[in-house]
Design a protein around this motif. Structure first.
Motif, PDB file in Angstrom:
ATOM      1  N   LYS A 202      -6.620  -4.381  -2.789  1.00 30.87           N
ATOM      2  CA  LYS A 202      -6.280  -4.831  -1.416  1.00 30.87           C
ATOM      3  C   LYS A 202      -5.480  -6.279  -1.414  1.00 30.87           C
ATOM      4  CE  LYS A 202      -7.571  -1.005   0.820  1.00 30.87           C
ATOM      5  NZ  LYS A 202      -6.463  -0.359   1.496  1.00 30.87           N
ATOM      6  N   LEU A 203      -6.134  -6.947  -2.332  1.00 28.79           N
ATOM      7  CA  LEU A 203      -5.142  -8.393  -2.568  1.00 28.79           C
ATOM      8  C   LEU A 203      -3.647  -8.163  -2.655  1.00 28.79           C
ATOM      9  CD1 LEU A 203      -5.245 -11.458  -2.777  1.00 28.79           C
ATOM     10  CD2 LEU A 203      -6.170 -11.107  -5.364  1.00 28.79           C
ATOM     11  N   TYR A 204      -3.525  -7.270  -3.706  1.00 26.46           N
ATOM     12  CA  TYR A 204      -1.908  -7.020  -4.048  1.00 26.46           C
ATOM     13  C   TYR A 204      -1.418  -6.467  -2.731  1.00 26.46           C
ATOM     14  CZ  TYR A 204      -2.532  -7.569  -9.270  1.00 26.46           C
ATOM     15  OH  TYR A 204      -2.791  -8.167 -10.354  1.00 26.46           O
ATOM     16  N   ASP A 205      -2.157  -5.662  -1.943  1.00 33.20           N
ATOM     17  CA  ASP A 205      -1.504  -5.133  -0.743  1.00 33.20           C
ATOM     18  C   ASP A 205      -1.212  -6.088   0.327  1.00 33.20           C
ATOM     19  OD1 ASP A 205      -1.858  -2.423  -1.878  1.00 33.20           O
ATOM     20  OD2 ASP A 205      -3.749  -2.177  -0.787  1.00 33.20           O
ATOM     21  N   TYR A 206      -2.099  -6.969   0.502  1.00 33.22           N
ATOM     22  CA  TYR A 206      -1.883  -8.181   1.474  1.00 33.22           C
ATOM     23  C   TYR A 206      -0.588  -8.848   1.052  1.00 33.22           C
ATOM     24  CZ  TYR A 206      -2.572 -12.342   4.226  1.00 33.22           C
ATOM     25  OH  TYR A 206      -2.459 -13.173   5.244  1.00 33.22           O
ATOM     26  N   LEU A 207      -0.731  -9.396  -0.177  1.00 31.74           N
ATOM     27  CA  LEU A 207       0.332 -10.296  -0.576  1.00 31.74           C
ATOM     28  C   LEU A 207       1.903  -9.600  -0.749  1.00 31.74           C
ATOM     29  CD1 LEU A 207      -1.402 -11.879  -3.511  1.00 31.74           C
ATOM     30  CD2 LEU A 207      -0.550 -13.024  -1.367  1.00 31.74           C
ATOM     31  N   ALA A 208       1.596  -8.366  -0.797  1.00 31.27           N
ATOM     32  CA  ALA A 208       2.935  -7.351  -0.784  1.00 31.27           C
ATOM     33  C   ALA A 208       3.435  -7.296   0.625  1.00 31.27           C
ATOM     34  CB  ALA A 208       2.771  -6.151  -1.308  1.00 31.27           C
ATOM     35  N   GLY A 211       4.610 -11.195   1.809  1.00 31.73           N
ATOM     36  CA  GLY A 211       5.765 -11.798   0.800  1.00 31.73           C
ATOM     37  C   GLY A 211       5.027 -12.726   0.196  1.00 31.73           C
ATOM     38  N   GLY A 212       3.858 -12.662  -0.298  1.00 34.74           N
ATOM     39  CA  GLY A 212       3.311 -13.297  -1.379  1.00 34.74           C
ATOM     40  C   GLY A 212       3.513 -13.042  -2.838  1.00 34.74           C
ATOM     41  N   SER A 213       2.958 -13.790  -3.794  1.00 31.49           N
ATOM     42  CA  SER A 213       3.204 -13.875  -5.021  1.00 31.49           C
ATOM     43  C   SER A 213       1.858 -13.453  -5.841  1.00 31.49           C
ATOM     44  CB  SER A 213       3.869 -14.906  -5.732  1.00 31.49           C
ATOM     45  OG  SER A 213       4.941 -15.179  -4.985  1.00 31.49           O
ATOM     46  N   ALA A 228       2.869  -2.155 -10.012  1.00 30.39           N
ATOM     47  CA  ALA A 228       4.105  -1.622  -9.808  1.00 30.39           C
ATOM     48  C   ALA A 228       4.074  -0.640  -8.928  1.00 30.39           C
ATOM     49  CB  ALA A 228       4.353  -0.847 -11.335  1.00 30.39           C
ATOM     50  N   GLU A 229       2.923  -0.333  -8.287  1.00 35.67           N
ATOM     51  CA  GLU A 229       2.744   0.703  -7.130  1.00 35.67           C
ATOM     52  C   GLU A 229       3.086   0.082  -6.001  1.00 35.67           C
ATOM     53  OE1 GLU A 229      -1.446   1.784  -7.612  1.00 35.67           O
ATOM     54  OE2 GLU A 229      -1.280   3.234  -9.309  1.00 35.67           O
ATOM     55  N   ARG A 230       3.022  -1.394  -5.794  1.00 32.25           N
ATOM     56  CA  ARG A 230       3.241  -2.052  -4.595  1.00 32.25           C
ATOM     57  C   ARG A 230       4.811  -2.963  -4.621  1.00 32.25           C
ATOM     58  NH1 ARG A 230      -2.021  -1.454  -6.013  1.00 32.25           N
ATOM     59  NH2 ARG A 230      -3.611  -1.005  -4.540  1.00 32.25           N
ATOM     60  N   LYS A 231       5.496  -2.343  -3.569  1.00 32.40           N
ATOM     61  CA  LYS A 231       6.713  -2.828  -3.466  1.00 32.40           C
ATOM     62  C   LYS A 231       6.644  -4.092  -2.596  1.00 32.40           C
ATOM     63  CE  LYS A 231       9.280   1.549  -3.523  1.00 32.40           C
ATOM     64  NZ  LYS A 231      10.065   2.434  -2.860  1.00 32.40           N
ATOM     65  N   GLY A 232       7.439  -5.208  -2.845  1.00 36.16           N
ATOM     66  CA  GLY A 232       7.594  -6.492  -2.239  1.00 36.16           C
ATOM     67  C   GLY A 232       6.827  -7.575  -2.958  1.00 36.16           C
ATOM     68  N   LEU A 233       6.244  -7.150  -4.122  1.00 37.22           N
ATOM     69  CA  LEU A 233       5.320  -8.223  -4.767  1.00 37.22           C
ATOM     70  C   LEU A 233       6.112  -9.169  -5.570  1.00 37.22           C
ATOM     71  CD1 LEU A 233       2.128  -6.580  -6.057  1.00 37.22           C
ATOM     72  CD2 LEU A 233       2.286  -8.301  -4.379  1.00 37.22           C
ATOM     73  N   ASN A 234       6.170 -10.581  -5.407  1.00 36.04           N
ATOM     74  CA  ASN A 234       6.431 -11.386  -6.305  1.00 36.04           C
ATOM     75  C   ASN A 234       5.750 -11.608  -7.445  1.00 36.04           C
ATOM     76  OD1 ASN A 234       9.129 -12.077  -4.614  1.00 36.04           O
ATOM     77  ND2 ASN A 234       7.611 -13.060  -3.119  1.00 36.04           N
ATOM     78  N   VAL A 235       6.372 -11.333  -8.673  1.00 29.37           N
ATOM     79  CA  VAL A 235       5.382 -11.175  -9.703  1.00 29.37           C
ATOM     80  C   VAL A 235       5.704 -12.154 -10.923  1.00 29.37           C
ATOM     81  CG1 VAL A 235       4.526 -10.314 -11.832  1.00 29.37           C
ATOM     82  CG2 VAL A 235       5.107  -8.839  -9.687  1.00 29.37           C
ATOM     83  N   ILE A 236       4.609 -13.011 -10.992  1.00 27.20           N
ATOM     84  CA  ILE A 236       4.548 -14.204 -12.218  1.00 27.20           C
ATOM     85  C   ILE A 236       3.678 -13.889 -13.444  1.00 27.20           C
ATOM     86  CG2 ILE A 236       4.127 -16.579 -12.628  1.00 27.20           C
ATOM     87  CD1 ILE A 236       4.000 -16.876  -9.278  1.00 27.20           C
TER      88      ILE A 236
END
Length: 444
Positions: A202-208, A211-213, A228-236
């Protein structure tokens, strides 16, 4: 609820407490309710002790007292969370909304949060979660600890149930996120490992969605798949293998975690820590990755990590008059227990012992998971094994490691150790918080 009135009271007070015994003068007191307590009953006492205002339930008897210092709301916990969210949304640094880094995971949350805070503090004024105040109450209190000098905030979020992270991200509204790992813990609440992944995710969901990273351990297949399951994530990306870093072996001369971190293709920097357990290498890498992203040099990040000293029985190593203790007794689950035993197996020492307490909140998987730990102990051929708790007792009917002793409580084990002193051993001490394995430390 009038959030503006509540926020004005908070700004006037500057600090919040939920404990009427902790009043020093001028606080905003929240009268929270639990299964065994009702803070509304202590609201007037809190005011008498020096609190400037008290937030109480509008249906509580105290709300009818007419004291102008009382602020009545429909739900005090909801009000606390709403106040924290409002504060987060109205805190700016140089005209821009404060940057918040949200952190969760099965294991290593608090250590990683402490390491990130240490690294970022090289360059910034950082406000972060104190201790492990990472639940429905702790997260808003942590957010309300943000002050006018804060330049970055690091907020730890814990979860025992499927919707915990989903609620907590709405309080702290992170711009960046980091999941340390996903493993078998709190299965009684999550139901399965897939339930853990969904809840932490749910943390990844919120950021996706916003527009979070995320800071992603590229070595962790579970986390990579979740991202990879979540579109819109900026990955570092970061990682031990991903960077080409190395975890150096531990021995009597170097008992703590050591790493070689590449500064360039030609040069490796050595990192010496005060952390026990090679499993902390990924936590260290996470802290370095966050620091590098926010402009802390690799040299400064390494120096900051090397200065960090763990506490509260988390990855501590202590040399007593008789033994070397690996103190990791703050909590335990199947993933962290297995990692701790793997670390003990890698330690070069003439005599080794494991003193383990039950892993709690595993539901119907509990016996099977304790059996798996016993099988791991059998493979290690340790000199001494001491087990504490009913779950290990049940598992012992299926697997009985050589040299194993069982005790009902940690106090029982402490009595046995007093009568049967252990010397010359490297001893792992680990168990769920409720088992209180720290009670045996004085006898080692």
């Amino acid at each position: 609820m009038d959030i503006q009135r509540l926020y004005a009271a908070f700004k006037e007070c500057g600090r919040v407490t939920t404990d009427s015994r902790a009043i020093s003068g001028g606080e905003l007191f929240f009268a929270l309710k639990g299964e065994n307590f009702d803070g509304n009953e202590y609201a007037l006492k809190a005011l008498d002790a020096g609190a400037r205002y008290a937030v109480v339930d509008e249906k509580a008897a105290v709300a009818a007292s007419g004291d102008p210092r009382l602020i009545a709301v429909p739900d005090t916990l909801a009000a606390l969370q709403a106040l924290a969210r409002h504060h987060r949304e109205n805190t700016f640094v140089d005209g821009r909304r404060l940057t918040v880094i949200g952190l969760t995971g099965t294991n290593g949350k608090t250590t990683t949060k402490e390491l990130i805070t240490k690294v970022l503090s090289v360059k910034y004024n950082v406000t972060s979660t104190q201790g492990n105040l990472n639940n429905d109450i702790g997260v808003p209190l942590s957010v309300l600890g943000i002050n006018s000098g804060t330049q970055l905030a690091v907020i730890e979020m814990g979860a025992n149930h499927p919707d915990d992270i989903e609620r907590l991200v709405k309080v702290c509204e992170p711009d960046y996120g980091l999941i340390t790992n996903v493993g078998k813990a709190h299965l009684l609440g999550f139901g399965s490992l897939e339930g853990v992944k969904k809840a932490k995710g749910k943390l990844y969901d919120y950021l996706a969605e916003h527009g979070g990273s995320i800071f992603l351990n590229a070595d962790d297949r579970d986390l990579v798949a979740m991202a990879a399951e979540r579109k819109g994530l900026n990955v570092i990306d970061y990682g031990i293998e991903y960077w080409g870093a190395m975890v150096l072996p531990s021995d009597a001369a170097h008992p703590f975690v050591r790493m070689a971190v590449p500064e360039s293709a030609e040069n490796l920097l050595c990192l010496e820590t005060h952390l026990a357990g090679a499993y902390n290498a990924t936590n260290i890498a996470a802290a370095i990755a966050v620091g590098l992203h926010f402009g802390v040099s690799l040299e400064d990040a390494i120096q900051a990590v090397s200065e960090y000293i763990p506490k509260n029985n988390r990855s501590q190593l202590e040399k007593t008059a008789r033994n070397i203790l690996i103190e990791d007794a703050y909590n335990a689950n199947p993933t962290s227990m297995a990692a701790a035993l793997d670390n003990l197996a890698s330690v070069q020492a003439p005599l080794k012992a494991a003193m383990l307490g039950d892993m709690r909140e595993l539901g119907e998987d509990s016996v099977a998971e304790h059996v798996a730990i016993l099988k791991k102990l059998v493979s290690m051929d340790l000199d001494l094994v001491c087990l504490v708790g009913e779950e290990f007792r049940k598992a012992l009917s299926q697997v009985d490691p050589a040299a194993a002793h069982w005790f009902g409580t940690s106090d029982d084990l402490a009595v046995w150790l007093k009568a049967n002193p252990v010397s010359g051993h490297t001893v792992l001490v680990k168990g769920s918080r409720g088992i209180r394995m720290e009670r045996i430390l004085s006898e080692l």
